[in-house]
Design a protein around this motif. Structure first.
Motif, short mmCIF file in Angstrom:
data_model
loop_
_atom_site.label_atom_id
_atom_site.label_comp_id
_atom_site.label_asym_id
_atom_site.label_seq_id
_atom_site.Cartn_x
_atom_site.Cartn_y
_atom_site.Cartn_z
N VAL A 85 0.86 -1.18 0.00
CA VAL A 85 0.00 0.00 0.00
C VAL A 85 0.90 1.23 0.00
N GLN A 86 0.91 1.98 -1.11
CA GLN A 86 1.73 3.19 -1.18
C GLN A 86 0.93 4.37 -0.62
N GLY A 87 1.55 5.08 0.31
CA GLY A 87 0.84 6.16 1.00
C GLY A 87 0.04 5.62 2.18
N ILE A 88 0.49 4.52 2.75
CA ILE A 88 -0.29 3.78 3.76
C ILE A 88 -0.57 4.58 5.02
N THR A 89 0.24 5.61 5.31
CA THR A 89 0.04 6.34 6.56
C THR A 89 -1.05 7.41 6.46
N GLY A 90 -1.60 7.63 5.26
CA GLY A 90 -2.72 8.58 5.12
C GLY A 90 -4.01 7.98 5.68
N SER A 91 -5.01 8.82 5.96
CA SER A 91 -6.19 8.31 6.67
C SER A 91 -7.04 7.38 5.80
N ALA A 92 -7.25 7.74 4.52
CA ALA A 92 -8.05 6.86 3.65
C ALA A 92 -7.32 5.54 3.44
N ALA A 93 -6.00 5.60 3.29
CA ALA A 93 -5.22 4.38 3.07
C ALA A 93 -5.29 3.47 4.29
N ARG A 94 -5.22 4.06 5.48
CA ARG A 94 -5.33 3.27 6.71
C ARG A 94 -6.66 2.53 6.76
N LEU A 95 -7.73 3.28 6.52
CA LEU A 95 -9.08 2.70 6.56
C LEU A 95 -9.18 1.53 5.58
N GLY A 109 3.04 -5.10 2.99
CA GLY A 109 3.82 -3.94 3.43
C GLY A 109 3.18 -2.65 2.98
N GLY A 110 3.68 -1.55 3.57
CA GLY A 110 3.23 -0.23 3.16
C GLY A 110 4.45 0.61 2.83
N VAL A 111 4.22 1.69 2.07
CA VAL A 111 5.33 2.59 1.73
C VAL A 111 4.93 4.02 2.01
N THR A 112 5.73 4.71 2.80
CA THR A 112 5.62 6.16 2.92
C THR A 112 7.05 6.67 3.12
N PRO A 113 7.54 7.54 2.22
CA PRO A 113 8.90 8.05 2.38
C PRO A 113 9.08 8.70 3.76
N GLY A 114 10.16 8.36 4.44
CA GLY A 114 10.44 8.96 5.75
C GLY A 114 9.78 8.26 6.92
N LYS A 115 8.94 7.23 6.65
CA LYS A 115 8.24 6.56 7.75
C LYS A 115 8.73 5.11 7.92
N ASP A 116 9.93 4.85 7.43
CA ASP A 116 10.55 3.54 7.56
C ASP A 116 10.46 3.03 8.99
N GLY A 117 10.05 1.77 9.17
CA GLY A 117 10.05 1.20 10.51
C GLY A 117 8.75 1.35 11.27
N GLU A 118 7.83 2.19 10.79
CA GLU A 118 6.54 2.31 11.47
C GLU A 118 5.65 1.12 11.12
N PRO A 127 4.06 -3.65 8.20
CA PRO A 127 5.30 -2.88 8.28
C PRO A 127 5.39 -1.81 7.19
N VAL A 128 5.90 -0.62 7.57
CA VAL A 128 6.03 0.48 6.62
C VAL A 128 7.50 0.62 6.20
N ALA A 171 2.30 -6.66 -6.33
CA ALA A 171 1.29 -5.67 -6.69
C ALA A 171 1.35 -4.51 -5.71
N SER A 172 0.82 -3.38 -6.15
CA SER A 172 0.83 -2.22 -5.27
C SER A 172 -0.44 -1.41 -5.49
N VAL A 173 -0.95 -0.83 -4.42
CA VAL A 173 -2.13 0.03 -4.54
C VAL A 173 -1.73 1.42 -4.02
N ILE A 174 -2.08 2.45 -4.81
CA ILE A 174 -1.59 3.81 -4.53
C ILE A 174 -2.71 4.71 -4.02
N TYR A 175 -2.47 5.28 -2.83
CA TYR A 175 -3.41 6.23 -2.23
C TYR A 175 -2.76 7.60 -2.02
N VAL A 176 -1.57 7.81 -2.59
CA VAL A 176 -0.87 9.07 -2.31
C VAL A 176 -1.58 10.24 -2.99
#
Lengths: 391, 288
Positions: free
Chosen positions: B13-23, B37-46, B52-53, B68-73
């Motif tokens: 999940v790209q942009g996983i730390t955003g609210s819609a992505a979390r939901l 896994g999730g991806v958010t630049p700068g949030k490594d390890g969360e 895992p991000v 595969a990847s799903v983008i919410y950024v």
């Protein structure tokens, strides 16, 4: 978003596009003074409105002297210009552009568009300058040259040569044409255009390539990175409800009918309009509250629908995916608390948290009819609104 | 059994730390999707919802073997996210984000053309193979596993069609939302081609709307290449010309892109076009 011709020309100039000298007149009292700045004998007087088709509708006139130009300008300011694109009521001319005349040797058609079929920007050129391209496409399709531009390779020299050959540009003017075409493409990409039309692009008697008219449309999704263009946004010719909706990030389009629609999702909103029509009713609007609507947005959407006094019924059709039905229900309850709703409302909730939404509406004590499906909801609201009664 | 996604698909999940992505990460996990896994630049390890991000798609792929990847950024960064996923070797990218500038999508489209990757969207609800894998924002519970393929330019209209299918006992093999933008990664033809080859799909529901000519192109392709029946639906019969109906791609320009011309072309190519949503299932029953 669109801009006026005089603005488009200002925007294109820094990219190396040749345009003629001109002045903008917004007050009849300043027309004479402004006209002094134009040095040619012939002056072209052009109404600045967003709607197309002004040339054939009296929005562009030729003056043989400065005095005549000032007279035409005074007549034009404040007039209702009716073009094939304005509807019967027309638009009020608030700005007039006075432009130098020039000796035209040849006229061409040139445009750049977002080409959906080829997923690229395409350049369209034709020798039939001054004519509507749709007409040329109908009557003489082989006169139109279309060139697809790869965004990674950009506009290549060989492609420009194709245009020069097709338009039969005289040798002396070819260099100027190459520069112009590259300028147009550069401007199109740099300013996030979705449409750029130069009709006509002319070759003057001294072999200069000049943009005689300029129409530009910009990608609304890119305005966040085009502050200079965004600042030119002028909504005075738009429907006031559409302007209000845009402020709240709601996609709203005013229509002629009487049944207001509040829907989530653009496709479903269109299908809802179609269903109302299919039942013999007429939709008053298209309204997509979007996937991430809040209670406040839903409340505002209902307010906008209710501000249209011709509305005699409202159909709320929600299929919750990203949107949750209880959010919609809370919005309806809040809007009903703010103002007396006197027209019948039919609500259809399905999908994400539909039961929670239905419970909120039931417990609110509001007089709202429900429907189990789109088609049944459309039938119900058409019936109830035509009876003219409340629920 | 399905096209493009199944129970094996490992999703980032790209942009996983955003609210819609979390939901939606929560909802996808609950549905049984393998979110690795999730991806958010700068949030490594969360961590988000136990997932895992990672700071980049490459790091996430190295650690999880995602395919595969799903983008919410947000839109300004979405084109970059798509290209990053492609460069990291992801072969199915689903872009939910709407309002991406069209020039960005033109560049993305050409960048992806020469690479072994499929982009679905942008501005789409995603893709679901019922009971196996849900990638996107569609409500999972309305779906049911079965043998009807669904492809659509509109999110909520897809839900309508799926709901009508499920409640009448027709399950779905896969439902794909290709999105409402003028430039999209996957076309009707791409999806029809896969459904035609999929031995577990018996018929296809194809939902279009005004604007462009993707439906006409698909209809002509289907006439030559499809043996399975297609039931069509087009939204926007009552849309006025020159007005953008919500979706960036939904606009009747000049005389092109109207619902009438689409319906006429589809019918002349042998597609059964429903005039109402409630006609889809009866037409399907007749065609099967």
């Amino acid at each position: 978003m669109n801009v006026h011709e005089y603005q488009a020309k200002e925007l294109l100039k820094p990219y190396g596009v040749n345009v003629l000298g001109g002045v903008l007149v917004e007050n009849a009292s300043e027309a004479a003074e402004k006209a002094e700045k134009i040095s040619t004998d012939v002056i072209v007087v052009k109404a600045q409105v967003y709607a197309g088709g002004r040339g054939k509708s009296g929005g562009v006139k030729l003056a043989k002297s400065r005095e005549e130009a000032v007279e035409i300008c005074k007549d034009m300011l404040g007039m209702q210009l009716i073009t094939p694109q304005t509807g019967e009521e027309g638009v009020t001319v608030k700005k007039v552009y006075l432009e130098e005349g020039c000796q035209i040797a040849e006229e061409y058609y040139l445009s750049l568009v977002v080409d959906r079929k080829n997923s690229c920007v395409s350049l369209i050129a034709s020798k039939e300058g001054g004519m509507e391209i749709e007409e040329v496409a109908e009557e003489n399709p082989e006169a139109i040259l279309t060139i697809s531009i790869d965004p990674l390779a950009e506009l290549r020299d060989y492609q420009v040569r194709q245009v020069i050959e097709a338009l039969e540009i005289p040798k002396k003017a070819q260099k100027s044409m190459v520069a112009s075409l590259k300028s147009f493409y550069k401007a199109f990409v740099a300013m996030d255009c979705d449409m750029l039309e130069i009709n006509p692009l002319v070759l003057t008697a001294d072999q200069e390539v000049v943009a005689l008219d300029a129409k530009m449309g910009f990608d609304d999704n890119a305005l966040y990175r085009q502050p200079a263009i965004h600042s030119l946004k002028d909504t005075s010719e738009d429907d006031p409800r559409e302007v209000q909706a845009a402020k709240h990030d709601l996609a709203y389009v005013a229509l002629d009918g009487k049944i207001g629609c509040l829907v989530n999702g653009a496709g479903l909103a269109m299908a809802t309009m179609d269903a109302i029509y299919g039942e013999g009713g007429e939709p008053a609007n298209f309204l997509d509250v979007g996937g991430s609507a809040t209670v406040e947005k839903v409340t505002e959407a209902l307010r906008i629908i209710l501000s249209d006094e011709t509305v005699n019924g409202i159909f709320i059709n929600i299929f919750g995916g990203i949107m949750q039905c209880d959010t919609i229900a809370n919005g309806i309850v809040q809007a009903a608390g703010d103002q007396q709703i006197e027209v019948p409302i039919v609500v259809r909730l399905e999908g994400n948290r539909a039961q929670e939404g239905a419970d909120i509406l039931k417990n609110s004590g509001l007089n709202i009819a429900t429907a189990p499906s789109l088609d049944e909801g459309a039938a119900k609201i058409v019936e109830m609104s035509s009876e003219g009664g409340t629920v | 059994m399905s096209i493009w996604v199944n129970e094996e698909t490992k999703v980032l999940v790209q942009g996983i730390t955003g609210s819609a992505a979390r939901l939606h990460t929560r909802q996808m996990l609950d549905y049984g999707t393998k979110i690795v896994g999730g991806v958010t630049p700068g949030k490594d390890g969360e961590e988000v919802e136990g997932v895992p991000v990672y700071g980049s798609v490459q790091k996430a792929v190295d650690a999880t073997d995602a395919d595969a990847s799903v983008i919410y950024v947000p839109a300004p960064f979405a084109a970059d996210a798509i290209i990053e996923a492609a460069d990291a070797g992801i072969n199915l990218i689903v872009c939910i984000t709407e309002h991406i500038p069209v020039q960005d999508m033109i560049t993305v489209h050409h960048y992806l053309k020469s690479r072994p990757v499929r982009l679905i969207g942008p501005n789409c609800p995603g893709i679901i193979t019922p009971d196996n894998c849900k990638i996107g924002i569609m409500p999972g519970h309305i779906h049911q596993s079965g043998r009807i393929g669904v492809v659509s330019r509109s999110g909520t209209l897809t839900y309508e069609a799926v709901h009508a299918l499920t409640t009448s006992g027709h399950g779905q093999s896969t439902a794909v939302g290709i999105g409402g933008d003028p430039i999209s990664g996957t076309s009707f033809v791409d999806v029809l081609e896969s459904f035609e080859r999929d031995e577990n799909t018996d018929a296809v529901i194809m939902i279009g709307e005004i604007g462009g000519d993707a439906e006409e192109t698909a209809a002509r392709w289907a006439q030559e290449n499809m043996t399975k029946p297609i039931i069509g639906f087009i939204g926007g019969i009552t849309a006025p010309p020159g007005k953008r109906m919500g979706h960036a791609g939904a606009i009747v320009s000049g005389s092109g892109g109207t619902a009438e011309t689409k319906i006429a072309e589809m019918e002349s190519c042998g597609i059964h076009v429903a005039r109402r949503i409630s006609e889809i299932v009866p037409l399907l029953n007749k065609a099967l």
